[in-house]
Design a protein around this motif. Sequence first.
Motif, short mmCIF file in Angstrom:
data_model
loop_
_atom_site.label_atom_id
_atom_site.label_comp_id
_atom_site.label_asym_id
_atom_site.label_seq_id
_atom_site.Cartn_x
_atom_site.Cartn_y
_atom_site.Cartn_z
N GLU A 179 26.65 7.93 23.73
CA GLU A 179 25.74 9.20 23.45
C GLU A 179 26.37 10.46 22.94
OE1 GLU A 179 23.91 10.40 27.15
OE2 GLU A 179 23.22 8.71 27.72
N THR B 289 26.89 9.49 19.00
CA THR B 289 25.09 9.39 18.27
C THR B 289 24.77 10.72 18.09
OG1 THR B 289 24.88 7.17 19.41
CG2 THR B 289 23.22 8.40 18.62
N GLU B 290 24.85 11.50 19.05
CA GLU B 290 24.34 13.00 18.94
C GLU B 290 25.14 13.88 18.05
OE1 GLU B 290 23.74 16.77 21.70
OE2 GLU B 290 24.01 14.97 22.87
N ALA B 291 26.47 13.54 18.15
CA ALA B 291 27.42 14.09 16.98
C ALA B 291 27.35 13.62 15.81
CB ALA B 291 28.89 14.30 17.73
N LYS B 292 26.66 12.47 15.43
CA LYS B 292 26.91 11.74 14.10
C LYS B 292 28.30 11.85 13.67
CE LYS B 292 21.94 13.71 13.30
NZ LYS B 292 21.20 14.14 12.68
N SER C 242 28.29 17.69 20.60
CA SER C 242 27.69 17.00 21.68
C SER C 242 28.56 17.13 22.92
CB SER C 242 27.54 15.23 21.17
OG SER C 242 28.73 14.93 21.22
N PRO D 249 27.57 15.32 26.42
CA PRO D 249 26.50 14.73 27.49
C PRO D 249 27.46 14.48 28.92
CG PRO D 249 27.17 13.01 26.02
CD PRO D 249 27.51 14.41 25.44
#
Length: 348
Positions: A59, A62-65, A26, A28
């Motif tokens: 963010e 969350t995106e990278a999990k 990710s 951001p």
Amino acid sequence: MVIIVGFEGSANKFGVGVIKDGEILSNPRDTYISPPGTGFRPPDAARHHRNVALRILKEALTEAKVKVSEIDAICYTKGPGMGAPLVSTAVVARAIAQLWKKPLLGVNHCVGHIEMGRLVTKADNPTILYVSGGNTQVVAYSKQCYRIFGETLDIAIGSCLDRFARVIKISNDPSPGYNIEQFAKKGKKFIMLPYVIKGMDMSFSGILSHVTKLAKTKMGSEEEMAQFKNDLCYSLQETLFAMLVEVTERALAHTGSTEVLIVGGVGCNIRLQKMMEAMCEERGARLCAMDDRYCIDNGAMIAQAGLCAFNAGVRDKLSDCSITQRFRTDEVDVIWRIDYKRIKAGVI
């Protein structure tokens, strides 16, 4: 498997990137944009960074999990950059590292750009042109150091473009340099400007003064002035980029490299990439270029440089994790890279 979280906030952009063994999970970021005709004040950028930091971090995770328990280290931009934004970013990184009980590493901003470029383009041992709002350098690796072959003697090329954008009241959204690039595409007449190269170094302040004077003294109809603005943007780009290509070509010839890597925010300019590509083709070299996702300041580049250092055994004491506005590229011990010339010579 090593997972690194990187915080970047050396100027008007705040970004958080997550890297897992060289894979970008990710990346951001959020940009502080000032009104047209103005630059941004460091305190305002720092305030922006504080306001968006936790949102961008959330963010990114969350995106990278990725779970906090899976993270191996936190990295942040130690310098160079603007004092107030650097401090805000470092404070956030220090707080997160202590809260999560993770090692903290300070990363050189310039080396972050280089390592990101090498990762994304798969460049092996390139001659590097680093062009941004605060830096202009031609760099090549040798003996565990990124050595500077040439650099600006005054202002950076990005600063030159940004200041000219203020003079002609060009919008700062998404960036002054990008908008100058769009005006330049409509230019029809090349206007001679000063061309200043001293050895392997460049000077941009005189060019800026000259083109600013032209912009302020030109008179004519609204249509004529609009076209004159386009012509000035076109002429300024062509002159500045020709200087960059000339110095890069000299460094390429000296190093014997077969690759040129362009990094930094100005590096996503398509015209600069085309001019550099033409030079590379003539010399049998390959151009390694990127788009705005990776050229412009971002957290993943800090995470990637931090990953390289972390895997090489670098660990910083919390008391050493401060910031410095002046942190040169050639001050970093690049212990994670192999010296190609020494291998060829059979030394290692």
